[in-house]
Design a protein around this motif. Sequence first.
Motif, PDB file in Angstrom:
ATOM      1  N   SER A  85      -0.226  -9.356   3.794  1.00 24.42           N
ATOM      2  CA  SER A  85      -1.222  -9.253   4.857  1.00 24.42           C
ATOM      3  C   SER A  85      -0.518  -9.319   6.206  1.00 24.42           C
ATOM      4  O   SER A  85       0.201 -10.276   6.500  1.00 24.42           O
TER       5      SER A  85
ATOM      6  N   ALA B  60      -2.451  -8.550   9.033  1.00 26.34           N
ATOM      7  CA  ALA B  60      -3.542  -8.560  10.004  1.00 26.34           C
ATOM      8  C   ALA B  60      -3.590  -9.869  10.792  1.00 26.34           C
ATOM      9  O   ALA B  60      -3.423 -10.956  10.242  1.00 26.34           O
TER      10      ALA B  60
ATOM     11  N   THR C  42       0.850  -1.185   0.000  1.00 25.72           N
ATOM     12  CA  THR C  42       0.000   0.000   0.000  1.00 25.72           C
ATOM     13  C   THR C  42       0.887   1.237   0.000  1.00 25.72           C
ATOM     14  O   THR C  42       1.967   1.220   0.616  1.00 25.72           O
TER      15      THR C  42
ATOM     16  N   PRO D  88      -6.288  -4.246  12.284  1.00 31.95           N
ATOM     17  CA  PRO D  88      -7.008  -3.276  11.436  1.00 31.95           C
ATOM     18  C   PRO D  88      -8.442  -3.040  11.890  1.00 31.95           C
ATOM     19  O   PRO D  88      -9.387  -3.612  11.356  1.00 31.95           O
ATOM     20  N   ASP D  89      -8.593  -2.181  12.868  1.00 31.74           N
ATOM     21  CA  ASP D  89      -9.918  -1.852  13.400  1.00 31.74           C
ATOM     22  C   ASP D  89     -10.001  -0.335  13.562  1.00 31.74           C
ATOM     23  O   ASP D  89      -9.239   0.266  14.320  1.00 31.74           O
ATOM     24  N   LEU D  90     -10.935   0.287  12.849  1.00 33.99           N
ATOM     25  CA  LEU D  90     -11.040   1.745  12.878  1.00 33.99           C
ATOM     26  C   LEU D  90     -11.366   2.295  14.256  1.00 33.99           C
ATOM     27  O   LEU D  90     -11.028   3.434  14.575  1.00 33.99           O
TER      28      LEU D  90
ATOM     29  N   VAL E  91      -1.966  -0.331  13.199  1.00 37.68           N
ATOM     30  CA  VAL E  91      -3.266  -0.472  12.529  1.00 37.68           C
ATOM     31  C   VAL E  91      -3.213  -1.568  11.465  1.00 37.68           C
ATOM     32  O   VAL E  91      -4.204  -2.248  11.217  1.00 37.68           O
ATOM     33  N   ALA E  92      -2.051  -1.764  10.834  1.00 42.61           N
ATOM     34  CA  ALA E  92      -1.931  -2.819   9.831  1.00 42.61           C
ATOM     35  C   ALA E  92      -2.071  -4.201  10.457  1.00 42.61           C
ATOM     36  O   ALA E  92      -2.658  -5.110   9.853  1.00 42.61           O
TER      37      ALA E  92
ATOM     38  N   SER F 247      -1.969  -3.883  19.715  1.00 36.62           N
ATOM     39  CA  SER F 247      -1.697  -2.691  18.899  1.00 36.62           C
ATOM     40  C   SER F 247      -0.827  -1.690  19.646  1.00 36.62           C
ATOM     41  O   SER F 247       0.105  -1.104  19.065  1.00 36.62           O
TER      42      SER F 247
END
Length: 417
Positions: A209, A211, A164, A381-383, A377-378, A355
């Motif tokens: 990935s 996560a 990314t 991955p939870d907003l 966050v990678a 995290s």
Amino acid sequence: MLHPRANAMLAFALPALIIGSASSLVLLLVMNVAATLQQWLWVTLPDMLSLDAQSPWWPVAMLTLTGVAVGLIVRYMPGHAGPDPATESLIGMPLPLPLSALPGLGLALIVGLAGGVSLGPENPITAINIALVAAAGARLLPKVPRMDWIILAAAGTIGAMFGTPVAAALIFSQTLAGNNETPLWDRLFAPLVAAAAGAVTTQMFFVPSFALQLDAYDVTRLPDIFSGAIVALIAIALGMVALWCFPHVHRLFHSIKNPVLMLGLGGFVLGLLALVGGEITLFKGLDEMKRLAQDDGYSVPALLTITLTKLAALVIAAACGFRGGRIFPAVFVGVALGLMLHQHVPAVPAAITVSCAIMGLVLVVTRDGWLSLFMAVAVVPDLHLLPVLCIVMLPAWLALAGKPLMLVNRRRPPHDD
């Protein structure tokens, strides 16, 4: 008609696309060769020799031989396989190496990755891509400043490595923010094109990935902010112990003037550490951290042992001269620490402990807030975590203000004989 500013940005678009894609291809080539060699060393070779690869002494033998092999590369390949990695910043863009040093650096990286050394590929791959791009740019477009090629190569490599362009955008928004005459997004345009090209090229072959499969964090709770800050400070304290040990371990190993003996001894020590922490503490740590998170059978003492062993392996591997980066193994240490703290205090969600521990460890080894936040966050991955992490970052950054970097202040290769 485009504005002259737009024309200036557009002029770099095609070179940036080419550089980003080429950076990704170099990364993919090195990682695939390393993965193939790893499979041969750890699976095929023991079968051929009728040896028990599950024996606890197999990693000791393998890592010792890996150290000897890398030592021979450092001793006899042109350019000493690049500079001492302990002297290289994790985030700062290295200067282009001479092209003669690149084969040795690439070979040392591949052998180390395949042999189970606790370092990642990030720094050597970035250095290789920068050297190739700077050399090609100087020949094809000599009027373009060398720093522009360095930035594009670094951005393309970062985009390729993480799949990314977001990480590159965050890093370079800090690195390129010093010019008040040109808007930041003008300066970021070409690096983002390179990073996006690198990310897309990587995703054409596989999707990186990071996560972990953890319980979702659905609701932000005030106590989690305080818990997260405590977790981050614990991670920072642990990382600072490693940071304090780093130059002393480096000095001890580099008192051995022969790189074959130095790295062979370093590999032997890494093998002994694998006896303590198990095979899961080997390699760069990304696949291993997923196995760790999926297995519920680890107790608190076992996770503590894994955490300390991997952190010690990271310090030893980087200090004794193995070629590699320290970000990925630091992420593994953060995952192991976070899982341990969650098991110790189950009331604190694993998403918070993991995290925040990652963010604290990556902060210590990189001293880059954006990259630390991105890695946290990678992996989780939870907003809903973003507000918590942004607040937790503040006391963590205060705790690290003015502290030394995980860096030995010497920029010449240690062996010139």
